[in-house]
Design a protein around this motif. Structure first.
Motif, PDB file in Angstrom:
ATOM      1  N   LEU A   1      -5.837  13.158 -32.937  1.00  0.00           N
ATOM      2  CA  LEU A   1      -6.063  11.646 -33.623  1.00  0.00           C
ATOM      3  C   LEU A   1      -7.066  11.903 -34.659  1.00  0.00           C
ATOM      4  O   LEU A   1      -6.643  11.296 -35.579  1.00  0.00           O
ATOM      5  CB  LEU A   1      -6.329  10.893 -32.469  1.00  0.00           C
ATOM      6  N   PRO A   2      -8.497  12.440 -34.531  1.00  0.00           N
ATOM      7  CA  PRO A   2      -9.155  12.579 -35.639  1.00  0.00           C
ATOM      8  C   PRO A   2      -8.527  13.133 -36.823  1.00  0.00           C
ATOM      9  O   PRO A   2      -8.699  12.934 -38.016  1.00  0.00           O
ATOM     10  CB  PRO A   2     -10.304  13.167 -34.884  1.00  0.00           C
ATOM     11  N   GLY A   3      -7.958  14.266 -36.532  1.00  0.00           N
ATOM     12  CA  GLY A   3      -7.291  15.211 -37.435  1.00  0.00           C
ATOM     13  C   GLY A   3      -6.167  14.325 -38.209  1.00  0.00           C
ATOM     14  O   GLY A   3      -6.263  14.294 -39.642  1.00  0.00           O
ATOM     15  N   LEU A   4      -5.367  13.569 -37.525  1.00  0.00           N
ATOM     16  CA  LEU A   4      -4.702  12.551 -38.320  1.00  0.00           C
ATOM     17  C   LEU A   4      -5.261  11.643 -38.867  1.00  0.00           C
ATOM     18  O   LEU A   4      -4.851  11.361 -40.114  1.00  0.00           O
ATOM     19  CB  LEU A   4      -3.629  12.116 -37.060  1.00  0.00           C
ATOM     20  N   ALA A   5      -6.383  11.127 -38.545  1.00  0.00           N
ATOM     21  CA  ALA A   5      -7.021  10.078 -39.226  1.00  0.00           C
ATOM     22  C   ALA A   5      -7.425  10.753 -40.597  1.00  0.00           C
ATOM     23  O   ALA A   5      -7.274   9.930 -41.854  1.00  0.00           O
ATOM     24  CB  ALA A   5      -8.153   9.608 -38.601  1.00  0.00           C
TER      25      ALA A   5
ATOM     26  N   ASP B   1      -0.925  -0.364 -23.851  1.00  0.00           N
ATOM     27  CA  ASP B   1      -2.089  -0.990 -24.070  1.00  0.00           C
ATOM     28  C   ASP B   1      -3.296   0.147 -23.995  1.00  0.00           C
ATOM     29  O   ASP B   1      -4.190   0.292 -24.846  1.00  0.00           O
ATOM     30  CB  ASP B   1      -2.903  -2.259 -23.306  1.00  0.00           C
ATOM     31  N   GLU B   2      -3.324   0.922 -22.787  1.00  0.00           N
ATOM     32  CA  GLU B   2      -4.208   1.871 -22.667  1.00  0.00           C
ATOM     33  C   GLU B   2      -3.864   3.169 -23.732  1.00  0.00           C
ATOM     34  O   GLU B   2      -4.995   3.585 -24.304  1.00  0.00           O
ATOM     35  CB  GLU B   2      -4.008   2.584 -21.182  1.00  0.00           C
ATOM     36  N   TRP B   3      -2.929   3.250 -23.957  1.00  0.00           N
ATOM     37  CA  TRP B   3      -2.523   4.403 -25.352  1.00  0.00           C
ATOM     38  C   TRP B   3      -3.021   3.728 -26.603  1.00  0.00           C
ATOM     39  O   TRP B   3      -3.855   4.627 -27.319  1.00  0.00           O
ATOM     40  CB  TRP B   3      -1.092   4.564 -25.265  1.00  0.00           C
ATOM     41  N   ARG B   4      -2.944   2.402 -26.781  1.00  0.00           N
ATOM     42  CA  ARG B   4      -3.421   2.056 -28.108  1.00  0.00           C
ATOM     43  C   ARG B   4      -4.828   2.176 -28.075  1.00  0.00           C
ATOM     44  O   ARG B   4      -5.539   2.401 -29.207  1.00  0.00           O
ATOM     45  CB  ARG B   4      -2.895   0.450 -28.056  1.00  0.00           C
ATOM     46  N   SER B   5      -5.748   1.988 -26.829  1.00  0.00           N
ATOM     47  CA  SER B   5      -7.060   2.058 -26.732  1.00  0.00           C
ATOM     48  C   SER B   5      -7.307   3.512 -27.315  1.00  0.00           C
ATOM     49  O   SER B   5      -8.423   3.966 -27.874  1.00  0.00           O
ATOM     50  CB  SER B   5      -7.607   1.940 -25.506  1.00  0.00           C
ATOM     51  N   ILE B   6      -6.820   4.542 -26.782  1.00  0.00           N
ATOM     52  CA  ILE B   6      -6.880   6.005 -26.863  1.00  0.00           C
ATOM     53  C   ILE B   6      -6.618   6.083 -28.470  1.00  0.00           C
ATOM     54  O   ILE B   6      -7.554   6.751 -29.002  1.00  0.00           O
ATOM     55  CB  ILE B   6      -5.833   6.696 -26.201  1.00  0.00           C
TER      56      ILE B   6
ATOM     57  N   GLY C   1      -9.557   7.336 -30.952  1.00  0.00           N
ATOM     58  CA  GLY C   1      -9.216   8.658 -31.580  1.00  0.00           C
ATOM     59  C   GLY C   1      -9.304   8.725 -33.255  1.00  0.00           C
ATOM     60  O   GLY C   1      -9.536   9.476 -33.943  1.00  0.00           O
ATOM     61  N   LEU C   2      -8.828   7.513 -33.851  1.00  0.00           N
ATOM     62  CA  LEU C   2      -8.606   7.201 -35.310  1.00  0.00           C
ATOM     63  C   LEU C   2      -9.783   6.688 -35.829  1.00  0.00           C
ATOM     64  O   LEU C   2      -9.982   6.706 -37.040  1.00  0.00           O
ATOM     65  CB  LEU C   2      -7.345   6.419 -35.554  1.00  0.00           C
ATOM     66  N   ALA C   3     -10.836   5.970 -35.040  1.00  0.00           N
ATOM     67  CA  ALA C   3     -11.909   5.458 -35.574  1.00  0.00           C
ATOM     68  C   ALA C   3     -12.890   6.610 -36.179  1.00  0.00           C
ATOM     69  O   ALA C   3     -12.919   7.697 -35.799  1.00  0.00           O
ATOM     70  CB  ALA C   3     -12.703   4.726 -34.622  1.00  0.00           C
TER      71      ALA C   3
ATOM     72  N   GLU D   1      -6.006   0.339 -41.664  1.00  0.00           N
ATOM     73  CA  GLU D   1      -4.960   1.254 -41.564  1.00  0.00           C
ATOM     74  C   GLU D   1      -5.005   1.680 -39.908  1.00  0.00           C
ATOM     75  O   GLU D   1      -4.015   1.797 -39.412  1.00  0.00           O
ATOM     76  CB  GLU D   1      -5.454   2.638 -42.435  1.00  0.00           C
ATOM     77  N   VAL D   2      -6.344   1.501 -39.447  1.00  0.00           N
ATOM     78  CA  VAL D   2      -6.297   2.066 -38.058  1.00  0.00           C
ATOM     79  C   VAL D   2      -5.264   0.999 -37.214  1.00  0.00           C
ATOM     80  O   VAL D   2      -4.607   1.437 -36.313  1.00  0.00           O
ATOM     81  CB  VAL D   2      -7.708   2.222 -37.492  1.00  0.00           C
TER      82      VAL D   2
END
Ligand SMILES: NC(=O)C1=CN([C@@H]2O[C@H](COP(=O)(O)OP(=O)(O)OC[C@H]3O[C@@H](n4cnc5c(N)ncnc54)[C@H](OP(=O)(O)O)[C@@H]3O)[C@@H](O)[C@H]2O)C=CC1
Ligand SMILES: O=C1O[C@H](COP(=O)(O)O)[C@@H](O)[C@H](O)[C@H]1O
Length: 466
Positions: free
Chosen positions: A27-31, A55-60, A64-66, A74-75
């Motif tokens: 997720l950080p790589g994608l961001a 909802d749980e996935w959206r939190s992950i 991960g993108l933050a 965009e996030v």
């Protein structure tokens, strides 16, 4: 007709979305990749065996993108489109339903990418289940993590199954070290100037060391790491790809086929030094110690570890690259965890100079060309004269600090996957070669012909290894 790679939208379906890889690296790589490049619109579809909600996935996803790379809007856009589907990746019906969820979430025109962020055993089963599905989504791309297979035979079998599922140019065997800018730089360095390419070979180079020492220990990954060990986790994949990038014959064009052919050619020429896996390899595991002020338990005492498995946390292998350029030059590959100092470098040690005039005192030691990742730099340790006393050579370092990378390794890898470019992924035959090269070492270790040494966490490795 629009090819899948040209489409604007991608449904990135991650199997193993609750795992360490997804949150810490994917997720950080994608961001980073989305922030730096104009990439297709991505819908993130998460999946794992254990029950979770959207909802749980959206939190992950949000977590991960933050960070600095993507702006908040965009996030939030990515978070709002993210969808979850609980599935056993090894079950064909579950996979079919997962594709349906992805289609609903991303729309019928989005190019589907199935990312196997799973261990190698589950990945093989999951690919088998996929092969059993009759109606695979049009244009499906597959991204598979390392290790690819569990030995040469299983890698070959996995390649055969994959070939029945999609074409080779839709298969992305991920080795994120190929996304590291300093790994690709190995090729650029030799070809972008008239200097370094001239000494890049056994005429001038005495030995090559590829070292990836990590300070991190097990980090709770016993389920994956225990029984895998440093040789299969790092050397078999990442370090052999680095060796290939350092040792290959530069292709005429940087296109996937040409580059992959050059990689396979050099891997085919690579074997254990003097065909003696016992003399050419060493292994060890950490005992209790301290790294950066933090107490680390002995590997055997880490949670979830089976001490009977004799998993190594430090592996070293010396290889020969039997090409005209490199014949007779040892390539030492080493990687380990819980070491005292982080070190990531490819070091070429040059032979002693010839034709030194009588009266010039040479410097101690050897000249070296060192390509480092952390910090990103190219360092040339060179004997020069004129520093102090005339005709008394001394070693000085010329260093090019390359600064911070723009996009991290996973960002580069994902960019390739999202745009359908396989340049930085591993071709099937290369993955098989990597297992072939290390098979004698794995056999010698399995037969206990090589002792399992010990080193305290936080040290430089076992006493006497040098
Ligand atoms: N972590 C890292 O630093 C790196 C990892 N890799 C590679 O990535 C892969 C994954 O590693 P990592 O994330 O660390 O592993 P983890 O053990 O942290 O995660 C494994 C994931 O697989 C899921 N899973 C297991 N069995 C099934 C199943 N039958 N169906 C669906 N999902 C399943 C788990 O989900 P759940 O248990 O919730 O069902 C979990 O999400 C490995 O091949 C590793 O080599 C590569 C580079 C770096
Ligand atoms: O694939 C893996 O790589 C990491 C090291 O990669 P880095 O990009 O974090 O340097 C390693 O820690 C992990 O054990 C291995 O599975």
């Amino acid at each position: 007709m629009t090819s899948p790679a040209d489409r604007d939208d991608v449904a990135l379906i991650i199997l193993g979305a609750t795992g360490d890889l997804t949150s810490r690296l994917l997720l950080p790589g994608l961001a980073g990749a989305l922030a730096a490049h104009d990439l297709p619109r991505v819908t993130l579809v998460g999946s794992s065996h254990s029950e979770h909600s959207t909802d749980e996935w959206r939190s992950i996803v949000r977590e991960g993108l933050a960070g600095a790379a993507l702006d908040e809007d965009e996030v939030e856009d990515l978070v709002a489109r993210a969808a979850w589907h609980t599935a056993d990746a090894t079950d064909a019906d579950d996979l079919r339903a997962l594709f349906e969820t992805a289609r609903e979430a991303a729309g019928p025109d989005a190019a589907p990418v199935l990312y196997f962020a799973l261990g190698p055993g589950i990945t093989r089963e999951a690919v088998g289940a996929l092969a059993g599905l009759e109606d695979l989504p049009d244009g499906l791309r597959l991204a598979l993590e390392k290790p690819f297979g569990e030995d040469e035979e299983s890698a070959r079998e996995l390649n055969a199954v994959l070939a029945d599922v999609v074409e080779e140019d839709r298969v992305f065997r991920v080795d994120h070290f190929l996304g590291e800018s300093m790994v690709t730089a190995l090729l650029g360095l030799r070809t972008a100037n008239r200097l370094l390419g001239r000494v890049w070979g056994g005429r001038d180079v005495e030995r090559v060391d590829v070292v990836v020492d990590e300070t991190i220990a097990l980090e709770g990954r016993a389920e994956f790491y225990d029984g895998t060990g440093a040789l299969k986790d790092m050397v078999q994949s990442h370090l052999l790809q680095v060796l290939a990038m350092a040792a290959l014959e530069p292709p005429e064009r940087l296109r996937p086929q040409e580059l992959h052919d050059a990689v396979v050619e050099v891997l085919r020429a690579t074997r254990v030094w003097q065909d003696d896996p016992v003399a050419a390899s060493r292994r060890a595991r950490y005992t209790a110690g301290e790294v950066d002020g933090e107490r680390i338990p002995a590997y055997a005492e880490e949670e979830g570890v089976d001490p009977g498995l004799r998993t190594e946390t430090l592996a070293e292998v010396t290889l020969a690259v039997d090409t005209e350029r490199w014949r007779g030059v040892p390539f030492r590959l080493r990687s380990g965890k819980a070491l005292g100092r982080k070190r990531w470098e490819v070091a070429l040690t040059l032979r002693a100079p010839e034709d030194v005039p009588e009266g010039l005192s040479p410097a101690e030691g050897r000249d070296r060309i060192v390509v480092g990742l952390d910090p990103r730099e190219v360092r040339i340790e060179l004997a020069v004269d004129g520093a102090d006393t005339p005709f008394d050579a001394e070693r000085r370092t010329l260093a090019a600090d390359l600064g911070e990378e723009q996009v991290d390794a996973y960002g580069e890898v994902l960019r390739g996957i999202l745009t359908g470019q396989t340049l930085l992924s591993v071709r099937g035959d290369a993955a098989e070669e990597c297992w072939r090269i290390l098979a004698p070492v794995l056999a010698a270790w399995e037969a206990e012909e090589v002792p399992l040494d010990e080193y305290p966490a936080g040290s430089a490795g076992p006493a006497g290894w040098g």
